[in-house]
Design a protein around this motif. Structure first.
Motif, PDB file in Angstrom:
ATOM      1  N   UNK A   1      30.445  40.255  38.614  1.00 34.79           N
ATOM      2  CA  UNK A   1      30.290  40.773  39.975  1.00 34.79           C
ATOM      3  C   UNK A   1      28.908  40.406  40.507  1.00 34.79           C
ATOM      4  N   UNK A   2      28.820  40.218  41.817  1.00 33.23           N
ATOM      5  CA  UNK A   2      27.535  40.015  42.498  1.00 33.23           C
ATOM      6  C   UNK A   2      27.241  41.274  43.304  1.00 33.23           C
ATOM      7  N   UNK A   3      26.060  41.864  43.059  1.00 36.96           N
ATOM      8  CA  UNK A   3      25.704  43.101  43.752  1.00 36.96           C
ATOM      9  C   UNK A   3      24.339  42.935  44.426  1.00 36.96           C
ATOM     10  N   UNK A   4      24.069  43.839  45.364  1.00 39.44           N
ATOM     11  CA  UNK A   4      22.784  43.846  46.067  1.00 39.44           C
ATOM     12  C   UNK A   4      22.045  45.129  45.734  1.00 39.44           C
ATOM     13  N   UNK A   5      20.747  44.995  45.446  1.00 35.72           N
ATOM     14  CA  UNK A   5      19.883  46.145  45.225  1.00 35.72           C
ATOM     15  C   UNK A   5      18.624  45.944  46.048  1.00 35.72           C
ATOM     16  N   UNK A   6      18.495  46.751  47.113  1.00 35.66           N
ATOM     17  CA  UNK A   6      17.428  46.548  48.099  1.00 35.66           C
ATOM     18  C   UNK A   6      17.551  45.148  48.678  1.00 35.66           C
ATOM     19  N   UNK A   7      16.552  44.312  48.534  1.00 36.21           N
ATOM     20  CA  UNK A   7      16.615  42.955  49.082  1.00 36.21           C
ATOM     21  C   UNK A   7      16.947  41.919  48.007  1.00 36.21           C
TER      22      UNK A   7
END
Length: 418
Positions: A208-214
């Motif tokens: 999976x590809x996730x975003x954390x802040x920037x």
């Protein structure tokens, strides 16, 4: 003269079919389903045991072999390289890319060791021992394409992709029974099975590809359950670096392994609607195997921060990579961080459901349809085969037709029985 012309036509047709088969990238054993008097067909439907002779006996290597596959060349080369010990990263990448192109990837081989049949007024009995090997995978998805395909540049965030895989080698002992419930009308059959597992690989890995802040991260999780005499080697960063054969491995111990036991059964029926029209259906390998020895379960905990330099855009819940992302990015070591344990586990068998229709056009020609649905979580698929069975001469039958194997290939199957 008429007989010679007919023989010439048959020879030309058979030559064409054989050439087609030899050049095929896929092959199905479903053609045997519509020849119930061929003893191996009872493996697809135990009700076909009512068609066997009063007594039958066969033993390896004269008991035949049943093979179904797609993309055989790729997997064959891969297996040979592993056996020779000279597999490379490029070899693995070729197989992986091939699996992505195909979607679902399937291989199965059945080798009968002993087969004994007996037909009496109380019904038809059968005892058999077989070696079974099978492989199923389905690696196609956004995460995998984003990882290895330079032309696939955009991936949806927070949308996990499962990498399901199922591989097994096991020995099967079975006792079958069938009886004609309504004379010349309805036959039913059942087969009880005991499995002894030799090898197992079962994957529910997710990427999976996730975003954390920037920042953006590619992560891997879940397990590959493995039962095989190997040593899983990690480096100092807890990354999977090698899977080596155990020092105490012997072919004899592997073949005679009886520590992984399971049970299952088959059910089936045939119903003659008219003298020329027959319906049939069956469910094969309803069961499971418990794996208790040679255990090496790998739990993935990969975490890789996607470099800002590789990012083209990121909006609307998606991430797009640059066109110039280096090829080394495809093999990210941080995605292969693992823990290893030896916990027992169980695997359900891929259940195969058959449905068939046969129609006798004339004394020499039988046509039919066979539908096969294989159920396994994340890897279920359906195949359809149109068959024609031709009585070439006494005791010789040729079966051919057209097969559509899941979403992988279409092909012309060919079988000859004596």
């Amino acid at each position: 003269m008429k007989f010679k012309r007919r023989s010439k036509h048959v020879f030309v047709i058979l030559t064409y079919l054989i050439i087609s088969v030899l050049h095929s990238k896929a092959q199905t054993n479903m053609v045997f389903y519509n020849t119930p008097d061929q003893y191996n067909s009872s493996n697809f439907n135990p009700a076909f045991l009512t068609s066997q002779k009063n007594f039958s006996f066969s033993i390896f290597p004269f008991a035949g072999m049943s093979v179904g596959y797609n993309n055989q060349v790729v997997i064959q080369d891969m297996v040979l390289n592993v056996i020779k010990g000279n597999q490379t990263t490029d070899d693995f990448k070729d197989v992986f890319n091939s699996m992505l192109d195909l979607g679902l990837f399937y291989q199965r081989m059945e080798i009968p060791l002993v087969n004994i049949g007996y037909h009496s007024r109380f019904g038809s009995f059968n005892f058999s021992v077989k070696e079974n090997m099978q492989l199923m995978t389905n690696f196609k998805g956004q995460f995998s394409e984003f990882l290895v395909n330079s032309n696939f540049r955009t991936v949806t965030l927070n949308e996990p992709q499962t990498f399901p895989a199922h591989a097994m080698h096991y020995r099967e002992y079975s006792l079958g029974y069938a009886n004609e419930i309504i004379k010349n009308k309805l036959s039913v059959g059942v087969r009880a099975k005991i499995y002894y597992g030799k090898f197992s690989m079962n994957s529910d890995i997710q990427g999976e590809v996730i975003q954390s802040n920037s920042d953006y991260f590619m992560i891997t999780r879940n397990q590959i359950q493995l039962s095989f005499p190997v040593n899983v080697v990690k480096n100092d960063q807890e990354q999977l670096s090698a899977v080596n054969q155990a020092s105490d491995f012997t072919v004899g111990n592997y073949i005679m392994n009886s520590g992984n036991m399971g049970t299952g059964f088959d059910l089936g029926f045939t119903y003659r609607v008219t003298p020329d029209l027959v319906l049939s259906a069956s469910a094969v390998d309803v069961g499971k195997i418990n794996w208790k020895n040679n255990l090496n379960t790998m739990t993935f905990k990969g975490n890789y921060q996607f470099p800002q330099a590789y990012i083209a855009t990121s909006d609307n819940g998606t991430l797009t990579k640059n066109e110039n992302v280096p090829t080394e990015y495809e093999t990210i070591s941080d995605l292969y961080k693992i823990d290893v344990d030896t916990s027992p586990y169980s695997t359900t068998m891929p259940v195969t459901v058959f449905g068939g229709i046969q129609y006798q056009l004339n004394p020499k020609v039988n046509i039919g349809i066979v539908d096969r649905f294989i159920y396994k979580k994340h890897m279920s698929y359906n195949s359809l085969t149109l068959t024609g069975v031709f009585d070439v001469k006494k005791n010789v039958k040729v079966t051919t037709g057209y097969a559509n194997l899941g979403n992988s290939y279409s092909n012309v199957p060919l079988a000859m029985t004596y």
